[in-house]
Design a protein around this motif. Structure first.
Motif, PDB file in Angstrom:
ATOM      1  N   SER A   1      46.724 -40.364  52.217  1.00 18.05           N
ATOM      2  CA  SER A   1      45.593 -41.145  51.724  1.00 18.05           C
ATOM      3  C   SER A   1      44.766 -41.680  52.885  1.00 18.05           C
ATOM      4  CB  SER A   1      46.085 -42.302  50.864  1.00 18.05           C
ATOM      5  OG  SER A   1      46.789 -41.821  49.734  1.00 18.05           O
ATOM      6  N   THR A   2      43.513 -41.988  52.612  1.00 16.75           N
ATOM      7  CA  THR A   2      42.607 -42.556  53.605  1.00 16.75           C
ATOM      8  C   THR A   2      42.102 -43.907  53.106  1.00 16.75           C
ATOM      9  OG1 THR A   2      40.568 -41.626  52.661  1.00 16.75           O
ATOM     10  CG2 THR A   2      41.850 -40.211  54.131  1.00 16.75           C
ATOM     11  N   THR A   3      41.218 -44.518  53.854  1.00 17.81           N
ATOM     12  CA  THR A   3      40.627 -45.789  53.436  1.00 17.81           C
ATOM     13  C   THR A   3      39.604 -45.596  52.323  1.00 17.81           C
ATOM     14  OG1 THR A   3      38.947 -45.621  55.179  1.00 17.81           O
ATOM     15  CG2 THR A   3      40.984 -46.813  55.704  1.00 17.81           C
ATOM     16  N   ILE A   4      39.274 -44.338  52.011  1.00 19.70           N
ATOM     17  CA  ILE A   4      38.374 -44.040  50.898  1.00 19.70           C
ATOM     18  C   ILE A   4      39.225 -43.769  49.665  1.00 19.70           C
ATOM     19  CG2 ILE A   4      36.471 -42.595  50.086  1.00 19.70           C
ATOM     20  CD1 ILE A   4      36.032 -41.718  52.980  1.00 19.70           C
TER      21      ILE A   4
ATOM     22  N   ALA B   1      42.647 -41.064  59.206  1.00 22.27           N
ATOM     23  CA  ALA B   1      42.840 -41.539  57.838  1.00 22.27           C
ATOM     24  C   ALA B   1      42.605 -43.036  57.728  1.00 22.27           C
ATOM     25  CB  ALA B   1      44.241 -41.186  57.348  1.00 22.27           C
ATOM     26  N   GLN B   2      42.906 -43.779  58.814  1.00 18.01           N
ATOM     27  CA  GLN B   2      42.709 -45.232  58.812  1.00 18.01           C
ATOM     28  C   GLN B   2      41.325 -45.630  59.307  1.00 18.01           C
ATOM     29  OE1 GLN B   2      44.914 -47.380  57.412  1.00 18.01           O
ATOM     30  NE2 GLN B   2      45.831 -45.422  56.803  1.00 18.01           N
ATOM     31  N   GLN B   3      40.527 -44.659  59.707  1.00 14.53           N
ATOM     32  CA  GLN B   3      39.184 -44.956  60.210  1.00 14.53           C
ATOM     33  C   GLN B   3      38.091 -44.231  59.430  1.00 14.53           C
ATOM     34  OE1 GLN B   3      39.109 -44.030  64.432  1.00 14.53           O
ATOM     35  NE2 GLN B   3      40.092 -45.954  64.971  1.00 14.53           N
ATOM     36  N   THR B   4      38.412 -43.782  58.237  1.00 10.93           N
ATOM     37  CA  THR B   4      37.397 -43.046  57.478  1.00 10.93           C
ATOM     38  C   THR B   4      36.248 -43.934  57.033  1.00 10.93           C
ATOM     39  OG1 THR B   4      38.854 -43.285  55.541  1.00 10.93           O
ATOM     40  CG2 THR B   4      38.837 -41.140  56.645  1.00 10.93           C
TER      41      THR B   4
ATOM     42  N   ARG C   1      34.465 -45.334  59.026  1.00 12.29           N
ATOM     43  CA  ARG C   1      33.450 -45.063  60.047  1.00 12.29           C
ATOM     44  C   ARG C   1      32.774 -43.705  59.866  1.00 12.29           C
ATOM     45  NH1 ARG C   1      37.014 -46.775  65.421  1.00 12.29           N
ATOM     46  NH2 ARG C   1      37.001 -49.035  65.052  1.00 12.29           N
ATOM     47  N   TRP C   2      33.411 -42.832  59.109  1.00 14.02           N
ATOM     48  CA  TRP C   2      32.968 -41.442  59.041  1.00 14.02           C
ATOM     49  C   TRP C   2      32.455 -41.053  57.660  1.00 14.02           C
ATOM     50  CZ3 TRP C   2      32.806 -38.609  63.428  1.00 14.02           C
ATOM     51  CH2 TRP C   2      33.618 -39.003  64.506  1.00 14.02           C
ATOM     52  N   ALA C   3      31.503 -40.147  57.667  1.00 15.27           N
ATOM     53  CA  ALA C   3      31.126 -39.418  56.452  1.00 15.27           C
ATOM     54  C   ALA C   3      31.724 -38.025  56.578  1.00 15.27           C
ATOM     55  CB  ALA C   3      29.619 -39.341  56.306  1.00 15.27           C
ATOM     56  N   ILE C   4      32.555 -37.651  55.622  1.00 12.48           N
ATOM     57  CA  ILE C   4      33.166 -36.321  55.609  1.00 12.48           C
ATOM     58  C   ILE C   4      32.291 -35.406  54.778  1.00 12.48           C
ATOM     59  CG2 ILE C   4      35.201 -34.969  54.990  1.00 12.48           C
ATOM     60  CD1 ILE C   4      36.847 -37.546  55.178  1.00 12.48           C
ATOM     61  N   VAL C   5      31.817 -34.331  55.382  1.00 14.09           N
ATOM     62  CA  VAL C   5      31.010 -33.345  54.650  1.00 14.09           C
ATOM     63  C   VAL C   5      31.878 -32.114  54.441  1.00 14.09           C
ATOM     64  CG1 VAL C   5      28.915 -31.958  54.624  1.00 14.09           C
ATOM     65  CG2 VAL C   5      28.889 -34.239  55.669  1.00 14.09           C
ATOM     66  N   ARG C   6      32.148 -31.793  53.175  1.00 13.39           N
ATOM     67  CA  ARG C   6      33.067 -30.696  52.855  1.00 13.39           C
ATOM     68  C   ARG C   6      32.370 -29.412  52.441  1.00 13.39           C
ATOM     69  NH1 ARG C   6      37.706 -34.158  49.475  1.00 13.39           N
ATOM     70  NH2 ARG C   6      39.007 -34.680  51.311  1.00 13.39           N
ATOM     71  N   THR C   7      31.059 -29.413  52.419  1.00 15.37           N
ATOM     72  CA  THR C   7      30.362 -28.206  51.956  1.00 15.37           C
ATOM     73  C   THR C   7      29.312 -27.739  52.954  1.00 15.37           C
ATOM     74  OG1 THR C   7      28.912 -29.624  50.615  1.00 15.37           O
ATOM     75  CG2 THR C   7      30.773 -28.573  49.489  1.00 15.37           C
ATOM     76  N   LEU C   8      29.696 -27.647  54.214  1.00 14.58           N
ATOM     77  CA  LEU C   8      28.867 -26.937  55.180  1.00 14.58           C
ATOM     78  C   LEU C   8      29.050 -25.446  54.912  1.00 14.58           C
ATOM     79  CD1 LEU C   8      29.750 -28.954  58.405  1.00 14.58           C
ATOM     80  CD2 LEU C   8      27.762 -29.248  56.908  1.00 14.58           C
ATOM     81  N   ALA C   9      27.999 -24.674  55.094  1.00 13.25           N
ATOM     82  CA  ALA C   9      28.094 -23.247  54.762  1.00 13.25           C
ATOM     83  C   ALA C   9      26.994 -22.446  55.441  1.00 13.25           C
ATOM     84  CB  ALA C   9      28.016 -23.052  53.245  1.00 13.25           C
ATOM     85  N   HIS C  10      27.331 -21.221  55.804  1.00 15.60           N
ATOM     86  CA  HIS C  10      26.334 -20.228  56.227  1.00 15.60           C
ATOM     87  C   HIS C  10      26.952 -18.858  56.005  1.00 15.60           C
ATOM     88  CE1 HIS C  10      28.446 -19.480  60.076  1.00 15.60           C
ATOM     89  NE2 HIS C  10      28.597 -20.798  60.162  1.00 15.60           N
ATOM     90  N   ARG C  11      26.393 -17.808  56.626  1.00 15.09           N
ATOM     91  CA  ARG C  11      26.840 -16.456  56.280  1.00 15.09           C
ATOM     92  C   ARG C  11      27.348 -15.638  57.459  1.00 15.09           C
ATOM     93  NH1 ARG C  11      22.304 -14.505  51.812  1.00 15.09           N
ATOM     94  NH2 ARG C  11      22.760 -16.132  50.284  1.00 15.09           N
TER      95      ARG C  11
ATOM     96  N   VAL D   1      32.439 -39.195  51.134  1.00 12.68           N
ATOM     97  CA  VAL D   1      32.629 -37.750  51.186  1.00 12.68           C
ATOM     98  C   VAL D   1      31.437 -37.094  50.514  1.00 12.68           C
ATOM     99  CG1 VAL D   1      34.030 -35.792  50.444  1.00 12.68           C
ATOM    100  CG2 VAL D   1      35.137 -37.910  51.181  1.00 12.68           C
ATOM    101  N   LEU D   2      30.816 -36.158  51.210  1.00 11.56           N
ATOM    102  CA  LEU D   2      29.689 -35.423  50.646  1.00 11.56           C
ATOM    103  C   LEU D   2      30.119 -34.000  50.347  1.00 11.56           C
ATOM    104  CD1 LEU D   2      26.697 -36.525  52.924  1.00 11.56           C
ATOM    105  CD2 LEU D   2      27.482 -37.527  50.773  1.00 11.56           C
TER     106      LEU D   2
END
Length: 462
Positions: A83-86, A99-102, A104-114, A400-401
């Motif tokens: 688990s994280t702070t989110i 996990a204890q500093q989330t 501070r961060w935005a996690i982007v899970r849908t970066l994509a290219h080809r 999280v984005l």
């Protein structure tokens, strides 16, 4: 077929072609007539510096920031999530500090290219543009050339040339070269060597580390160096008939070297041995940890774009022994180094004016595989969906984005391309969206060629 991930639809192509800039990949909503955006768009000008932490080779999204514990065993891998702070958000068990500093961060899970090839994908990641491939050439062996699009530091140096002896960009701790292959996207490409970032090749963890290139020989004072510079200028003027790319490049390199040698501020920044043992221990006594500490010193010195590569070429290219490499070396070093970096930037107030980006050139395949002749499994290349971390300079942490499917294979919500990261970087640096670069054929290319990832600042779901 046009790549929709780069924001160029049919209407945009027609508009660009009508303006004679079909190759510039004009972003949606931008015209050559001016900047239709408001005076201060979301996130505009929030950053004085950008630090890109490049995880060369491409880390697995499933084994880092987008675990799928309910997926089949051949997908979820060997690690457990924590688990994280989110609330409701988990990351890999080998990232406990993160996990204890989330918050501070935005996690982007849908970066994509080809691009699933390392060299092509690295150019995409570091420039926001597809890699140009010569007619009749193979994209599998496409290496660095002066036809490449300039990387972020080089483009900024073109837009905002400096006259204070400080480089616009510093890359460390090594150039990405493997055998005959040199990774594209590492220099100023068609802008010429004048705008190349300053490249550091050395291990900051080495007790004898020092920047020989920034040190004057014994007996050579600043006054003597200035006298030699005047003599060199006279010689250059005497050979003014000599023109051409090579001559101009040499003079540009002379000017850069002189500026760096006389910039005491930058020289001092490289003196990493001035840091206390306790500070160096916090970052980790390894090449990556000390590279992050050196990067922090670059930011403190006022370098606007710093790139720190973790390891060497393809360090995260875990076709074999994926979980062993991640568990024993890569994830612990990443976790420790990022925690120390964000602690120090937060304490000093520099986090408010520094955009931090942690990413690879792509991710890894959802399904585990074993290469022929190997016995320890791993994951292959995968650019359809991968994860990154963003923080600082007005970005809202604790979010999280994007969301991927049950195997972290494809986005099921909005995705963002390297072109969008490019636009986000320059928007954060306060570069106007109508800024253009000119290639050797005198064609303009819009620098901000994607869409700013505004959700990073607004916290809106995506």
């Amino acid at each position: 077929m046009l790549n929709p991930l780069y924001g160029l639809d049919r209407r945009g192509l027609l508009c660009a072609a009508a303006a004679g800039v079909a190759g510039s990949m004009l972003p949606k909503g931008i015209s050559l007539a001016g900047d239709p955006m408001s005076d201060k768009p979301v996130g505009f000008g929030k950053a004085k510096s950008v630090l890109i932490v490049l995880l060369s080779g491409g880390p697995s999204q499933l084994d880092t920031l987008d675990p799928k514990p309910d997926a089949p065993a051949e997908v979820r891998g060997e690690f457990s999530p924590i688990s994280t702070t989110i609330p409701g958000v988990q990351v890999c068990e080998h990232l406990p500090k993160l996990a204890q500093q989330t918050d501070r961060w935005a996690i982007v899970r849908t970066l994509a290219h080809r691009e699933h090839n390392h060299l092509l994908a690295t150019h995409v990641a570091l420039t926001g543009r597809p890699t140009p491939v010569p007619r009749g050439g193979s994209d599998l062996d496409r290496v660095e050339t002066r036809n490449d699009f300039p990387n972020y530091a080089s483009a900024l140096d073109f837009i905002r040339p400096r006259t204070d002896g400080m480089p616009s960009g510093v890359s460390l701790p090594n150039y990405l070269i493997e055998g005959p292959l040199t990774w594209p996207g590492q220099h100023s490409g068609f802008l010429g060597a004048k705008h190349d970032p300053w490249q550091i090749n050395g291990d900051p963890n080495d007790k004898d580390f020092r920047m020989q290139a920034l040190s004057m020989r014994e007996g050579v004072s600043t006054g003597r160096l200035q006298s030699r510079r005047q003599l060199l200028d006279k010689l250059n003027r005497g050979h003014s008939r000599l023109t051409g790319v090579e001559t101009d490049s040499l003079r540009d390199q002379q000017n850069l070297a002189y500026g760096l040698l006389t910039s005491g501020k930058l020289t001092d920044a490289f003196e990493i041995n001035r840091e206390t043992d306790a500070t160096r221990d916090r970052y980790g006594r390894n090449k990556f940890g000390q590279s992050l500490l050196l990067s922090k010193r670059m930011i403190e010195a006022g370098v606007p774009v710093v790139q720190a590569t973790m390891g060497i070429v393809q360090t995260w290219d875990t076709h074999t022994d994926n979980w062993g490499k991640l568990k024993n070396t890569l994830l612990p070093q990443l976790d420790q180094g990022l925690a120390a970096l964000t602690d120090d930037l937060t304490a000093s107030g520099l986090m408010d004016e520094t955009l931090l980006i942690v990413m690879g050139e792509f991710g890894r395949t959802p399904k585990v595989s074993t290469l022929p002749g190997q016995t320890i499994p791993g994951r292959d290349h995968w650019a359809h969906a991968y994860s990154g971390l963003f923080a600082g300079a007005g970005i809202q942490g604790g979010q999280v984005l994007g969301q991927t499917d049950g195997q972290a294979a494809y986005p099921v919500t909005n995705s963002w391309s390297p072109a969008d990261i490019c636009s986000t970087i320059f928007n954060a640096l306060g570069v106007n969206s109508s800024a253009t670069l000119m290639d050797p054929l005198n064609r303009p290319h819009h620098l901000l060629n994607g869409n700013v990832i505004s959700n990073l600042y607004t916290g809106a779901s995506a």
